[in-house]
Design a protein around this motif. Structure first.
Motif, PDB file in Angstrom:
ATOM      1  N   GLU A 110      12.129  -2.126  -2.941  1.00 25.68           N
ATOM      2  CA  GLU A 110      11.115  -3.155  -3.161  1.00 25.68           C
ATOM      3  C   GLU A 110       9.727  -2.620  -2.825  1.00 25.68           C
ATOM      4  O   GLU A 110       8.755  -2.857  -3.557  1.00 25.68           O
ATOM      5  CB  GLU A 110      11.436  -4.370  -2.290  1.00 25.68           C
ATOM      6  CG  GLU A 110      10.447  -5.518  -2.405  1.00 25.68           C
ATOM      7  CD  GLU A 110      10.779  -6.643  -1.446  1.00 25.68           C
ATOM      8  OE1 GLU A 110       9.841  -7.279  -0.937  1.00 25.68           O
ATOM      9  OE2 GLU A 110      11.981  -6.889  -1.209  1.00 25.68           O
ATOM     10  N   ALA A 111       9.626  -1.880  -1.715  1.00 21.63           N
ATOM     11  CA  ALA A 111       8.342  -1.305  -1.324  1.00 21.63           C
ATOM     12  C   ALA A 111       7.859  -0.283  -2.342  1.00 21.63           C
ATOM     13  O   ALA A 111       6.667  -0.212  -2.659  1.00 21.63           O
ATOM     14  CB  ALA A 111       8.458  -0.652   0.060  1.00 21.63           C
ATOM     15  N   LEU A 112       8.777   0.493  -2.877  1.00 15.39           N
ATOM     16  CA  LEU A 112       8.414   1.493  -3.877  1.00 15.39           C
ATOM     17  C   LEU A 112       7.943   0.816  -5.168  1.00 15.39           C
ATOM     18  O   LEU A 112       6.986   1.264  -5.810  1.00 15.39           O
ATOM     19  CB  LEU A 112       9.600   2.415  -4.151  1.00 15.39           C
ATOM     20  CG  LEU A 112       9.288   3.822  -4.678  1.00 15.39           C
ATOM     21  CD1 LEU A 112       8.245   4.534  -3.816  1.00 15.39           C
ATOM     22  CD2 LEU A 112      10.573   4.643  -4.731  1.00 15.39           C
ATOM     23  N   ASP A 113       8.593  -0.272  -5.535  1.00 13.02           N
ATOM     24  CA  ASP A 113       8.146  -1.034  -6.707  1.00 13.02           C
ATOM     25  C   ASP A 113       6.736  -1.581  -6.492  1.00 13.02           C
ATOM     26  O   ASP A 113       5.904  -1.595  -7.409  1.00 13.02           O
ATOM     27  CB  ASP A 113       9.108  -2.187  -6.990  1.00 13.02           C
ATOM     28  CG  ASP A 113      10.393  -1.730  -7.658  1.00 13.02           C
ATOM     29  OD1 ASP A 113      10.396  -0.612  -8.214  1.00 13.02           O
ATOM     30  OD2 ASP A 113      11.380  -2.474  -7.620  1.00 13.02           O
ATOM     31  N   ARG A 114       6.483  -2.037  -5.277  1.00 10.09           N
ATOM     32  CA  ARG A 114       5.140  -2.541  -4.971  1.00 10.09           C
ATOM     33  C   ARG A 114       4.108  -1.423  -5.096  1.00 10.09           C
ATOM     34  O   ARG A 114       2.991  -1.632  -5.563  1.00 10.09           O
ATOM     35  CB  ARG A 114       5.131  -3.140  -3.564  1.00 10.09           C
ATOM     36  CG  ARG A 114       3.811  -3.763  -3.165  1.00 10.09           C
ATOM     37  CD  ARG A 114       3.973  -4.567  -1.893  1.00 10.09           C
ATOM     38  NE  ARG A 114       4.782  -5.745  -2.128  1.00 10.09           N
ATOM     39  CZ  ARG A 114       5.375  -6.443  -1.166  1.00 10.09           C
ATOM     40  NH1 ARG A 114       5.252  -6.062   0.086  1.00 10.09           N
ATOM     41  NH2 ARG A 114       6.076  -7.516  -1.454  1.00 10.09           N
ATOM     42  N   ALA A 115       4.488  -0.209  -4.688  1.00  9.33           N
ATOM     43  CA  ALA A 115       3.579   0.935  -4.810  1.00  9.33           C
ATOM     44  C   ALA A 115       3.302   1.239  -6.282  1.00  9.33           C
ATOM     45  O   ALA A 115       2.169   1.558  -6.657  1.00  9.33           O
ATOM     46  CB  ALA A 115       4.178   2.161  -4.121  1.00  9.33           C
ATOM     47  N   ARG A 116       4.328   1.151  -7.110  1.00 10.70           N
ATOM     48  CA  ARG A 116       4.135   1.387  -8.544  1.00 10.70           C
ATOM     49  C   ARG A 116       3.156   0.374  -9.131  1.00 10.70           C
ATOM     50  O   ARG A 116       2.261   0.717  -9.905  1.00 10.70           O
ATOM     51  CB  ARG A 116       5.475   1.306  -9.276  1.00 10.70           C
ATOM     52  CG  ARG A 116       6.447   2.434  -8.952  1.00 10.70           C
ATOM     53  CD  ARG A 116       7.687   2.340  -9.832  1.00 10.70           C
ATOM     54  NE  ARG A 116       8.636   3.420  -9.560  1.00 10.70           N
ATOM     55  CZ  ARG A 116       9.719   3.287  -8.810  1.00 10.70           C
ATOM     56  NH1 ARG A 116      10.001   2.112  -8.256  1.00 10.70           N
ATOM     57  NH2 ARG A 116      10.531   4.310  -8.601  1.00 10.70           N
TER      58      ARG A 116
END
Length: 258
Positions: A110-116
């Motif tokens: 989820e955090a990585l998606d937010r970074a994207r």
């Protein structure tokens, strides 16, 4: 590709993050660092898009590493911590998320998606202002786009567009968003400098309003005014702020009666 650095003084924690990153084809690992000093040097040299940063490290902490970088050089950051009491400070440094240790795989994704999403937004914004920046964007202030508030033991995100008015509460401020109210550890004076003046204006020493929420303005005998918001909330506007307020309200046409 998203260029990523991993900063953590614990080898197992670093390897755990790196192993998770390896499952994502759009990620390129450009550096891993075990202490704050080397991390600061590496971030300056490698200029990654995103950094996973351990908050608590001997010597220079992760937050100190981020704070040592100018805002325009600071990568997006996802904080790694065993405690949640660093969250508000983390978001003051524009960290986009934080992960509690031990790291949960779903929260990591989820955090990585937010970074994207954040990287995509920054690229669009950069294109709108004329291409990649070559230095600090001194002509374009960075206004708040959301608030980070505590709700019990949780950290909640309140989009700036949801906030209708803000009132002072000692050294704190209360955000009013619909039927909800959130206490923010921030003074009203500092907040007034962080809000986009195209949308917010101070109407009293203890009150800031979102301009497009004002539905009515009624002059009072002492040259103050009574504002009524679209939801019916009455607010007092001090005569000190009436002039700038009237100038801003002109663009609302028939929406405001005076």
């Amino acid at each position: 590709m998203i260029r990523v650095a991993v900063i953590d003084d614990e080898p197992l924690a670093r390897s755990g993050v790196i192993a998770r990153l390896a499952a994502h084809a759009d990620i390129e690992l450009v550096g891993e660092y075990a202490d704050g000093a080397s991390a600061l040097q590496g971030l300056r040299a490698k200029t990654p898009d995103l950094a996973f940063v351990d908050v608590q490290m001997p010597g220079m902490t992760g937050l100190e590493v981020l704070a040592a970088l100018p805002a325009h050089q600071r990568p997006m950051a996802i904080l790694l911590t065993a405690y949640d009491n660093f969250a508000v400070r983390a978001f003051e440094l524009h960290a986009i998320d934080y992960l509690l240790k031990p790291i949960d795989d779903d929260r990591f994704a989820e955090a990585l998606d937010r970074a994207r999403e954040a990287r995509s937004f920054r690229r669009r914004e950069s294109a709108l202002v004329g291409g990649p920046a070559t230095g600090p964007k001194s002509a374009r202030p960075a206004y708040l786009s959301r608030f980070v508030v505590r709700v019990g033991r949780r950290v909640a995100f309140v989009d700036i567009a949801e906030v209708e008015w803000i009132e002072a509460d000692g050294d704190y401020a209360t955000l009013h968003a619909g039927a909800s109210a959130y206490l923010l550890r921030e003074s009203l004076s500092r907040l007034s400098r962080q809000l986009d003046p195209a949308h917010f204006i101070r109407v009293h020493r203890s009150t800031i309003v979102r301009i497009d929420r004002v539905a009515e303005l009624q002059p009072l005998s002492n040259r103050d005014a009574l504002l009524r918001l679209r939801d019916g909330t009455p607010l007092r506007a001090s005569r000190t702020y009436i002039g700038p307020l009237l100038e801003r309200l002109k663009g609302l046409g028939d929406a405001v009666r005076y």
